[in-house]
Design a protein around this motif. Structure first.
Motif, PDB file in Angstrom:
ATOM      1  N   LEU A 137      -2.415 -17.249  -1.335  1.00  0.00           N
ATOM      2  CA  LEU A 137      -1.743 -17.824  -0.567  1.00  0.00           C
ATOM      3  C   LEU A 137      -1.501 -19.436  -0.761  1.00  0.00           C
ATOM      4  O   LEU A 137      -2.371 -20.045  -0.720  1.00  0.00           O
ATOM      5  CB  LEU A 137      -2.258 -17.928   0.837  1.00  0.00           C
ATOM      6  CG  LEU A 137      -2.551 -16.545   1.519  1.00  0.00           C
ATOM      7  CD1 LEU A 137      -2.939 -16.578   3.076  1.00  0.00           C
ATOM      8  CD2 LEU A 137      -1.289 -15.633   1.400  1.00  0.00           C
ATOM      9  N   GLY A 146       2.704 -11.330   1.114  1.00  0.00           N
ATOM     10  CA  GLY A 146       2.093 -12.283   2.117  1.00  0.00           C
ATOM     11  C   GLY A 146       2.305 -13.585   1.700  1.00  0.00           C
ATOM     12  O   GLY A 146       2.316 -14.001   0.665  1.00  0.00           O
ATOM     13  N   SER A 170       1.291  -5.106  -8.880  1.00  0.00           N
ATOM     14  CA  SER A 170       1.022  -4.212  -7.951  1.00  0.00           C
ATOM     15  C   SER A 170       1.791  -2.901  -7.715  1.00  0.00           C
ATOM     16  O   SER A 170       1.042  -1.895  -7.582  1.00  0.00           O
ATOM     17  CB  SER A 170       1.309  -4.813  -6.216  1.00  0.00           C
ATOM     18  OG  SER A 170       0.524  -6.035  -6.271  1.00  0.00           O
ATOM     19  N   ASP A 229      -0.356  -8.378  -1.637  1.00  0.00           N
ATOM     20  CA  ASP A 229      -1.248  -9.626  -1.342  1.00  0.00           C
ATOM     21  C   ASP A 229      -1.302 -10.385  -2.763  1.00  0.00           C
ATOM     22  O   ASP A 229      -1.523 -10.028  -3.688  1.00  0.00           O
ATOM     23  CB  ASP A 229      -2.667  -9.028  -1.190  1.00  0.00           C
ATOM     24  CG  ASP A 229      -2.991  -8.361   0.171  1.00  0.00           C
ATOM     25  OD1 ASP A 229      -1.929  -8.430   1.103  1.00  0.00           O
ATOM     26  OD2 ASP A 229      -3.720  -7.410   0.408  1.00  0.00           O
ATOM     27  N   THR A 276       3.118 -10.819  -8.566  1.00  0.00           N
ATOM     28  CA  THR A 276       2.438 -10.063  -7.700  1.00  0.00           C
ATOM     29  C   THR A 276       2.784  -8.653  -7.547  1.00  0.00           C
ATOM     30  O   THR A 276       2.171  -7.564  -7.578  1.00  0.00           O
ATOM     31  CB  THR A 276       1.863 -10.771  -6.519  1.00  0.00           C
ATOM     32  OG1 THR A 276       1.227 -11.921  -6.604  1.00  0.00           O
ATOM     33  CG2 THR A 276       1.208  -9.850  -5.572  1.00  0.00           C
TER      34      THR A 276
END
Length: 200
Positions: A156, A130, A27, A153, A23
């Motif tokens: 999760l 996160g 990102s 982000d 991520t």
């Protein structure tokens, strides 16, 4: 070159670590992410697997990802692992690289207590990823830290190394919660109370 540093105990490395690294890489267009197992992290108890075993698990897990690499710097150096000292060494060795340190949301809130944080934020940028139940609140940080934290982000996944060690000790499966290569290593080695699998 933009390089992310993914530090941690990795006891064991799990899919949450891999997702966080990917991520952050995607990102912020990082060209590489280097996984760096800690020898003795200052904020945690002694690891359940040895440094050499944790290093081997990470090596097996990242081998097939073209942008992922591994640093054995803290394992080889020994002693307590402070990020400030490690980054100082890396910047002397790779002066052409721009470093980003990837951390989970729980560690973002802990940054004001990091050793040498005033100098550290002058040397690199943090990428906070996160995690379930831990919101990223940059307004709670001192301004000089908050301005050097980028947010990313990711889906999760409520998995932790502590939980995986507990499951293994109870005889429960950790398959699919860790990379296949890590699962195979644990099975072969009998780490975390798992009965070693015969290779015959």
């Amino acid at each position: 070159m933009k390089v992310g540093i993914m530090g941690g105990t990795f006891d064991p490395l799990h899919i949450g670590h891999m997702m966080a690294a990917e991520t952050a890489r995607e990102s912020y267009s990082l060209e590489e992410v280097w996984f760096m197992p800690s020898h003795i992290p200052p904020h945690k108890h002694e690891a359940g697997a040895s440094g050499e075993e944790r290093l081997a698990m990470v090596e097996d897990a990242v081998r097939d990802h073209g942008a992922f690499g591994i640093l054995d710097l803290e394992i080889a150096r020994g002693g307590v692992s402070y990020t400030f000292e490690t980054i100082t060494i890396l910047q002397e060795k790779y002066p052409q690289h721009e470093f980003f340190f990837i951390v989970g949301a729980d560690m973002v809130q802990y940054l004001p207590k990091w050793h040498g944080i005033e100098e550290l934020v002058r040397r690199l940028t943090f990428i906070g990823v996160g995690r379930p139940g831990t919101p990223l609140d940059l307004e709670a940080l001192p301004g000089f830290i908050a301005e050097k934290v980028l947010l990313a982000d990711m889906p999760l996944v409520d998995i932790s190394s502590t939980m995986l060690r507990a499951r293994a000790a109870e005889g429960k499966s950790i398959r699919y919660m860790v990379p296949d290569a890590v699962y195979d290593y644990v099975q072969r080695s009998g780490l975390y109370g798992i009965q070693p699998r015969s290779t015959d």
